[in-house]
Each structure stands twice: as C-alpha cells, then as structure tokens.
Design a protein around this motif. Structure first.
Motif, PDB file in Angstrom:
ATOM      1  N   SER A  18      14.912   3.229  -1.426  1.00 51.96           N
ATOM      2  CA  SER A  18      14.035   4.846  -1.282  1.00 51.96           C
ATOM      3  C   SER A  18      12.888   4.451  -1.268  1.00 51.96           C
ATOM      4  O   SER A  18      12.220   4.699  -0.588  1.00 51.96           O
ATOM      5  N   ALA A  19      12.625   3.563  -2.854  1.00 52.01           N
ATOM      6  CA  ALA A  19      11.084   4.064  -2.935  1.00 52.01           C
ATOM      7  C   ALA A  19      10.370   2.662  -2.424  1.00 52.01           C
ATOM      8  O   ALA A  19       9.808   3.136  -2.287  1.00 52.01           O
ATOM      9  N   ASP A  20      10.782   1.954  -1.715  1.00 51.51           N
ATOM     10  CA  ASP A  20      10.399   0.550  -0.723  1.00 51.51           C
ATOM     11  C   ASP A  20      10.215   1.295   0.123  1.00 51.51           C
ATOM     12  O   ASP A  20       8.735   1.504   0.431  1.00 51.51           O
ATOM     13  N   ILE A  21      10.811   2.075   1.324  1.00 50.48           N
ATOM     14  CA  ILE A  21      10.824   2.476   2.061  1.00 50.48           C
ATOM     15  C   ILE A  21       9.594   3.728   2.450  1.00 50.48           C
ATOM     16  O   ILE A  21       8.585   3.982   2.759  1.00 50.48           O
ATOM     17  N   GLN A  22       9.662   4.717   1.121  1.00 51.01           N
ATOM     18  CA  GLN A  22       8.311   5.619   0.729  1.00 51.01           C
ATOM     19  C   GLN A  22       7.458   5.149   0.874  1.00 51.01           C
ATOM     20  O   GLN A  22       5.634   5.173   1.285  1.00 51.01           O
ATOM     21  N   ILE A  23       7.448   3.042   0.275  1.00 51.79           N
ATOM     22  CA  ILE A  23       5.921   3.326  -0.236  1.00 51.79           C
ATOM     23  C   ILE A  23       5.545   2.401   1.590  1.00 51.79           C
ATOM     24  O   ILE A  23       4.401   2.940   2.147  1.00 51.79           O
ATOM     25  N   LEU A  24       6.348   2.117   2.285  1.00 52.63           N
ATOM     26  CA  LEU A  24       5.909   1.421   3.684  1.00 52.63           C
ATOM     27  C   LEU A  24       5.609   2.984   4.352  1.00 52.63           C
ATOM     28  O   LEU A  24       4.870   2.266   5.321  1.00 52.63           O
ATOM     29  N   ASN A  25       6.331   3.840   4.403  1.00 51.01           N
ATOM     30  CA  ASN A  25       6.000   4.966   5.261  1.00 51.01           C
ATOM     31  C   ASN A  25       4.370   5.846   5.016  1.00 51.01           C
ATOM     32  O   ASN A  25       3.734   5.880   6.014  1.00 51.01           O
ATOM     33  N   LYS A  26       4.394   5.173   3.954  1.00 46.67           N
ATOM     34  CA  LYS A  26       2.828   5.830   3.265  1.00 46.67           C
ATOM     35  C   LYS A  26       2.406   4.500   3.667  1.00 46.67           C
ATOM     36  O   LYS A  26       0.523   5.690   4.167  1.00 46.67           O
ATOM     37  N   LEU A  27       2.555   3.962   3.932  1.00 48.51           N
ATOM     38  CA  LEU A  27       1.306   2.329   4.402  1.00 48.51           C
ATOM     39  C   LEU A  27       1.542   3.020   6.152  1.00 48.51           C
ATOM     40  O   LEU A  27      -0.241   2.372   6.375  1.00 48.51           O
ATOM     41  N   SER A  28       1.426   3.424   6.806  1.00 49.65           N
ATOM     42  CA  SER A  28       1.924   3.255   8.160  1.00 49.65           C
ATOM     43  C   SER A  28       1.036   4.524   8.644  1.00 49.65           C
ATOM     44  O   SER A  28       0.765   4.896   9.564  1.00 49.65           O
ATOM     45  N   GLU A  29       0.979   6.040   7.430  1.00 49.61           N
ATOM     46  CA  GLU A  29      -0.026   6.920   7.602  1.00 49.61           C
ATOM     47  C   GLU A  29      -1.571   6.144   8.177  1.00 49.61           C
ATOM     48  O   GLU A  29      -1.910   4.832   7.174  1.00 49.61           O
ATOM     49  N   LYS A  30      -2.102   6.670   8.941  1.00 49.76           N
ATOM     50  CA  LYS A  30      -3.709   6.018   9.715  1.00 49.76           C
ATOM     51  C   LYS A  30      -4.395   6.140   8.270  1.00 49.76           C
ATOM     52  O   LYS A  30      -4.966   4.995   8.671  1.00 49.76           O
ATOM     53  N   ASP A  31      -4.273   7.007   7.652  1.00 51.97           N
ATOM     54  CA  ASP A  31      -5.656   6.828   6.921  1.00 51.97           C
ATOM     55  C   ASP A  31      -5.584   6.055   5.653  1.00 51.97           C
ATOM     56  O   ASP A  31      -6.354   5.646   4.559  1.00 51.97           O
ATOM     57  N   THR A  32      -3.969   5.287   5.411  1.00 47.70           N
ATOM     58  CA  THR A  32      -3.893   4.913   4.299  1.00 47.70           C
ATOM     59  C   THR A  32      -4.165   3.155   4.262  1.00 47.70           C
ATOM     60  O   THR A  32      -3.598   2.653   5.369  1.00 47.70           O
ATOM     61  N   LYS A  33      -4.602   2.459   3.965  1.00 45.47           N
ATOM     62  CA  LYS A  33      -5.196   1.132   4.009  1.00 45.47           C
ATOM     63  C   LYS A  33      -4.198   0.247   2.649  1.00 45.47           C
ATOM     64  O   LYS A  33      -4.452  -1.069   2.771  1.00 45.47           O
ATOM     65  N   ALA A  34      -3.533   0.638   1.745  1.00 46.46           N
ATOM     66  CA  ALA A  34      -3.251  -0.158   0.551  1.00 46.46           C
ATOM     67  C   ALA A  34      -2.440   1.108  -0.472  1.00 46.46           C
ATOM     68  O   ALA A  34      -2.660   2.333  -0.490  1.00 46.46           O
ATOM     69  N   VAL A  35      -1.693   0.740  -0.541  1.00 47.62           N
ATOM     70  CA  VAL A  35      -0.557   1.652  -2.186  1.00 47.62           C
ATOM     71  C   VAL A  35      -0.703   0.041  -3.547  1.00 47.62           C
ATOM     72  O   VAL A  35      -0.410  -0.532  -3.228  1.00 47.62           O
ATOM     73  N   GLN A  36      -0.815   1.302  -4.193  1.00 49.96           N
ATOM     74  CA  GLN A  36      -1.011   0.243  -5.775  1.00 49.96           C
ATOM     75  C   GLN A  36       0.781   0.333  -5.867  1.00 49.96           C
ATOM     76  O   GLN A  36       1.463   1.684  -6.383  1.00 49.96           O
ATOM     77  N   THR A  37       1.420  -0.747  -6.232  1.00 57.26           N
ATOM     78  CA  THR A  37       2.706  -1.007  -7.003  1.00 57.26           C
ATOM     79  C   THR A  37       3.106  -0.888  -8.572  1.00 57.26           C
ATOM     80  O   THR A  37       4.068  -1.240  -8.520  1.00 57.26           O
ATOM     81  N   VAL A  38       2.236  -0.709  -9.224  1.00 59.28           N
ATOM     82  CA  VAL A  38       2.351  -0.912 -10.603  1.00 59.28           C
ATOM     83  C   VAL A  38       3.987  -0.384 -11.661  1.00 59.28           C
ATOM     84  O   VAL A  38       4.232  -0.932 -11.688  1.00 59.28           O
ATOM     85  N   GLU A  39       3.515   1.089 -10.498  1.00 59.92           N
ATOM     86  CA  GLU A  39       4.288   2.319 -11.038  1.00 59.92           C
ATOM     87  C   GLU A  39       5.613   2.114 -10.606  1.00 59.92           C
ATOM     88  O   GLU A  39       6.942   1.859 -12.022  1.00 59.92           O
ATOM     89  N   LEU A  40       5.718   1.441  -9.362  1.00 56.68           N
ATOM     90  CA  LEU A  40       6.944   0.818  -8.871  1.00 56.68           C
ATOM     91  C   LEU A  40       7.654  -0.415  -9.562  1.00 56.68           C
ATOM     92  O   LEU A  40       9.030  -0.570  -9.931  1.00 56.68           O
ATOM     93  N   LYS A  41       6.777  -1.424 -10.268  1.00 55.74           N
ATOM     94  CA  LYS A  41       7.408  -1.732 -10.422  1.00 55.74           C
ATOM     95  C   LYS A  41       7.477  -1.872 -12.080  1.00 55.74           C
ATOM     96  O   LYS A  41       8.955  -2.562 -12.556  1.00 55.74           O
ATOM     97  N   LYS A  42       6.905  -1.035 -12.536  1.00 56.21           N
ATOM     98  CA  LYS A  42       7.416  -0.652 -14.415  1.00 56.21           C
ATOM     99  C   LYS A  42       9.005   0.498 -14.527  1.00 56.21           C
ATOM    100  O   LYS A  42       8.995   0.272 -15.361  1.00 56.21           O
TER     101      LYS A  42
END
Length: 244
Positions: free
Chosen positions: A166-190
C-alpha cells in the motif's frame, strides 16, 4: 454547651458522672466529624483515578491511530483492493508501445509481457482511487478494462506485506501526477524498519522479506523516470503473491 449548662442541677456528687457523659458526647461528635470528612476524600480519589484511566485510554487510542499500519499488520485481518487499468492487449510489442506512448497524458503507462501477449496498463490504484483516471479515459473515448486484485492479510506476516505494498503504491501514484518530479523515501524506509511481528514460519515470510528488501533499497529520492519500472515491479509482485 448551652444544653449542658441548662440542666446542671444535680448535687455536687454527680459532677463526675456529668463530666463523663459530656466528654463522651464531645468525643462522639468529634469522631463523627472525622469520619464524615474521610468519606468524601476517598470518593474524590476514586474520581481522580477514573480520569487518569480515561486519559490513558485516549492516549493509547491516539498512538494506535498514528501507527495504524503497524497495528493492522500485527492484529486484525487486513484486506486491500486494487485496480490495474488495462488499456489494450497486443500480440506484437510495437503495437503495444504505440498505445503505451499515447497514454502518458493520463499518468504512467507500463508494459507487461506475458508469453506472446503484451499488456498495456495505466497504473495500479487503490480501488477507491481509480475513478478519476477512468473518467479521463472515458472522456477521451479510450477503451479500458479493470484488472482487480484483492490481497487478504490473515496473519501478521501477510498483513505486514499488504501495508508495505500500500505504501509503495501511494508513492508510485504520487509520482504519476504531472507536477511531481520526485518523492522522498526516507520516512518510508524508516517506517519499514520499525515493522515487527512477522512469523518466520508463515508461507508468506519469503515474500515479505523480498519486498522489504526492495523498499529498503530504494534511493532516498525516487525520481519520476523510475515510476514505470516501479509499476512493473509491483504489478508482477502482486500477481506472484496471489499465486502463492
């Protein structure tokens, strides 16, 4: 004291008797006053204890809400419903790529090769979030089909895997948005590092360790050009998970 003085007519020989009675009455009144003060004090303490318990429960509830993912992963049955939007299936890869390239305005399309078939898909979404993409496809008269997945986490191991997916899909969906260039994964990995309670004897333990390693290996900044590869991975992982 007035009552005692008013009845003071006895001979002098009775002084001791009257004094004893008077002292007894005074002692009884004094003891009664002491006990009456003690009882409300005990009630106040009981009320204070009740309030402390309620505060403690509220705090625990708040902690549970903040760590909902982890809590679900170790207690209740965890069910996740996803939709992959399939826009075409082709026998030739060239035709599949042509369609794939035409869908970039709607999100991040990706190609899945299954034997001689080439499937063109447009993202993987929680079932409740797919409608907005589908409306865009309908408006442009683009054909599509829903590929539904339901992941049931009926033990701590599979439920924990569900939460990571679920967390991974949320990140991918966010990256798919037109205005998103990158997503930080530090909190996810923690967060992944804090997950506990998995059962090493579970048949799903191998899948959990594989996916956990995958998430931990993500770069601290996941860029948009990695979205397609991310969708391919999660789609294949879910398909494989459903076979086990």
């Amino acid at each position: 004291m007035k009552y005692t003085r008013y009845n003071y007519k006895a001979p002098k020989k009775s002084n001791n008797f009257i004094i004893v009675i008077t002292l007894t009455l005074i002692a009884a009144i004094a003891l009664g006053t002491v006990f009456s003060k003690l009882l409300p004090k005990n009630n106040a303490n009981a009320s204070s204890n009740d309030k402390a318990t309620k505060v403690s429960i509220v705090k625990n509830t708040k902690v549970t809400k903040e760590s909902e993912g982890v809590t679900k992963a170790t207690t209740d049955t965890n069910i996740k419903d996803y939709v992959a939007i399939q826009c075409g299936v082709f026998s030739t890869k060239a035709s599949a790529l042509t369609l794939k390239n035409s869908l970039t305005e709607f999100g991040t399309p990706f190609l899945i090769e299954e034997g001689k078939l080439n499937r063109v898909l447009l993202g993987v979404y929680p079932k409740s979030s797919a409608d907005s993409i589908i409306k865009q496809l309908v408006a442009k008269k683009i054909s599509y089909a829903k590929v539904n997945f339901q992941l049931v986490g009926n033990d701590s191991t599979s439920a924990q895997t569900n939460e990571m997916i679920s967390a991974d899909i949320q990140i991918l969906n966010k990256l798919s948005e037109k205005d998103t260039k990158a997503v930080q994964t530090v909190e996810l990995k923690k967060w992944v590092g804090t997950l506990k309670g998995e059962d090493k004897k579970s048949e799903n333990y191998s899948s959990l360790t594989i996916f956990k390693s995958y998430l931990k290996a993500l770069p601290q900044e996941l860029k948009k050009d990695k979205t397609e590869a991310g969708y391919v991975y999660i789609y294949k992982f879910i398909k494989q998970l459903l076979k086990t």
